[in-house]
Enzyme design. Sequence first.
Site, mmCIF file in Angstrom:
data_model
loop_
_atom_site.group_PDB
_atom_site.id
_atom_site.type_symbol
_atom_site.label_atom_id
_atom_site.label_comp_id
_atom_site.label_asym_id
_atom_site.label_seq_id
_atom_site.Cartn_x
_atom_site.Cartn_y
_atom_site.Cartn_z
ATOM 1 N N ARG A 152 -13.340 -6.420 4.626
ATOM 2 C CA ARG A 152 -14.895 -6.249 4.082
ATOM 3 C C ARG A 152 -14.699 -7.325 2.837
ATOM 4 O O ARG A 152 -16.172 -7.367 2.391
ATOM 5 C CB ARG A 152 -14.039 -4.596 3.631
ATOM 6 N N GLN A 154 -6.666 9.136 6.354
ATOM 7 C CA GLN A 154 -6.052 8.619 7.584
ATOM 8 C C GLN A 154 -4.378 9.636 6.865
ATOM 9 O O GLN A 154 -3.782 9.985 8.285
ATOM 10 C CB GLN A 154 -5.090 7.527 7.126
ATOM 11 N N ASP A 202 -15.626 3.526 2.844
ATOM 12 C CA ASP A 202 -15.183 1.620 3.756
ATOM 13 C C ASP A 202 -15.998 0.661 3.201
ATOM 14 O O ASP A 202 -16.112 -0.517 3.538
ATOM 15 C CB ASP A 202 -14.901 1.724 4.751
ATOM 16 N N ARG A 236 1.042 -1.345 -0.181
ATOM 17 C CA ARG A 236 -0.291 -0.032 0.420
ATOM 18 C C ARG A 236 0.890 1.128 0.328
ATOM 19 O O ARG A 236 1.557 1.160 0.561
ATOM 20 C CB ARG A 236 -1.091 -0.442 1.285
#
Length: 433
Positions: free
Chosen positions: A394, A172, A319, A127
Site C-alpha cells: 500500500r 483479523q 487500509d 508483526r
Amino acid sequence: MEAHQMKTLKGKPTGGLHGTLVVPGDKSISHRGIMLGAISEGTTKLSHFLTSADCLSTLAAFQQLGVPIERVGTNVTIQGVGLHGLHASGQPLDMGNSGTTTRLIMGLLAGQNFDTTLIGDQSLSKRPMRRVSEPLARMGATIETTDGHLPVTIKGRRLRATHYQLKVASAQVKSAMILAALQATEPSTLTELLPTRDHTERMLTAFGGQINTAADGVTITVQPQPHLFGQTMTVPGDMSSAAFFITAASLVPGSTITLKDVGLNKTRTGLLDILRRMGGKVTISTEPTNGEPIGDLTVQSADLKPIEIGKDDIPAVIDELPLVALLAAKANGVSRITGAEELRVKETDRISAIVTEFKKLGIAIEELPDGFVIDGRKPWRVTDPNLDAHDDHRIGMVLGIAALLVDTPVTLTGAESVGISYPAFFDDLDKLL
Ligand code: S3P
C-alpha cells in the site's frame, strides 16, 4: 523475497485520468472464501478471486492441509473437506507476507486435532501475534509463538467457549476468534471495541453458520457449527484497491473515471465518507445483491477541504489511511488524523513510512504517535526523487499515485511489493492515463 525493483513512475498526466476499470477481487473476501470453502461440505466456487500473493498464500496453505483446490485464472473451485477433514501438513505452512492468512488460520487450527507450524517473510515475522494467541489460549488453545511473533506452533485441542472483549479493533483477531468459536463446546460471545469489517460474519451465515451481531453492532454470538455447506459466489471488487484510483481521480485536475462492481460494505467505505466530507465528487450507483453490497463509482476531480479524523473513524478506513494522508496533502488547510496507532504494526510502520516518503516530495507532514498532521496549503517540492515502498504494497501504490502530482521524475524502489494485493496495479493505472 523477490529482489527489489526500481521503477520510474509516471508523472503528471495531461488532461487527467479517464476511463472505466474493473478492479480485482476483494482481498479479505478472497481469503475467507478459501477458508470457509475448505471447512464446508461440498463444492465452493469463487469467481473474480484475487490472484495476488497474499491470497495465493491462503490457497497454498489449505492445499497443504489436504484440501483439493483448483484455480483457473480468477476462478477457484474448492472441494470442501468439512470442519473435521483437514490433515496435518508435513511441512510448516508459509504465510508469506499475509497477516490475514496467519491470524485467521491460527483460530481455525487451534481447534483441530493436529499440530501446525506457521512461518512467514521478514515483514510478517515482525508483526504481533499475541493479540490472537492470548485470547485463543483462554479457550484452551496451545499456541507457541516466538516472542509473540512467527514462527508459531499451534497444537490443536478441543476448545472451550469464550466470552471475550477484544482489546484491539481488529477484524483479523475477531475472525480468528470466530473460527475457533465454531469448534468450541458451547456458544461464545465476542465484544468489539468498535465495529470492524464484517465479512467473516456475513460469509459464515451464507455458508450455513449461526452467528448473530446484536443491535449494539459490537456483540457477536457464535454457535458451534460442525456443518457448513459449500457456496458459489462472485468476489466483489476490492474497495481498498479502488481507493487508489478514487484518490488519483479526485486529485488530478480534469479527471473523470468509473470503477465497476466495487464492494460497498459500510465497514469498508470510510474513504468515501471522508472524501465526501472533504468536498470530493463521487457518485454511486448500487446494484441489488443478496450478499455483499456492490456498485459502480464515478469520481471527478475536486478542490478539497481539510479534515479531522479520530479513533472512531479508523476501522472503516484502516487500509486507506495512506490515501487519506495524500488527499490531505492537497487540501486547502491543515488536516489531523489521530487514533491510528494500528498503522504502526501493518506490513511496515505506515506512519513512519508515509512521513519519510511524503517529506521527500516536500509535503508539510508532521508525525504523531498515532497519526499525522498535514498542511495541504504548502506547495510540494521534490527534495529526494528516490521513493521507497518500504516492502509494503500500500505504500508502493500510494507513492505511484503521489507521483502523478509532481512535475519532476521520481523513482520507486520496491515496486514489486504491489503484487501482495494488486499485481496489475501499474498496468491498470496506465489504462486510466
Ligand atoms: C483485514 C483486516 C485488517 C486490514 C487487513 C485485512 C481482514 O487488519 O488492515 O488488510 O481481512 O480481516 P486488522 O484486523 O489487523 O485491522
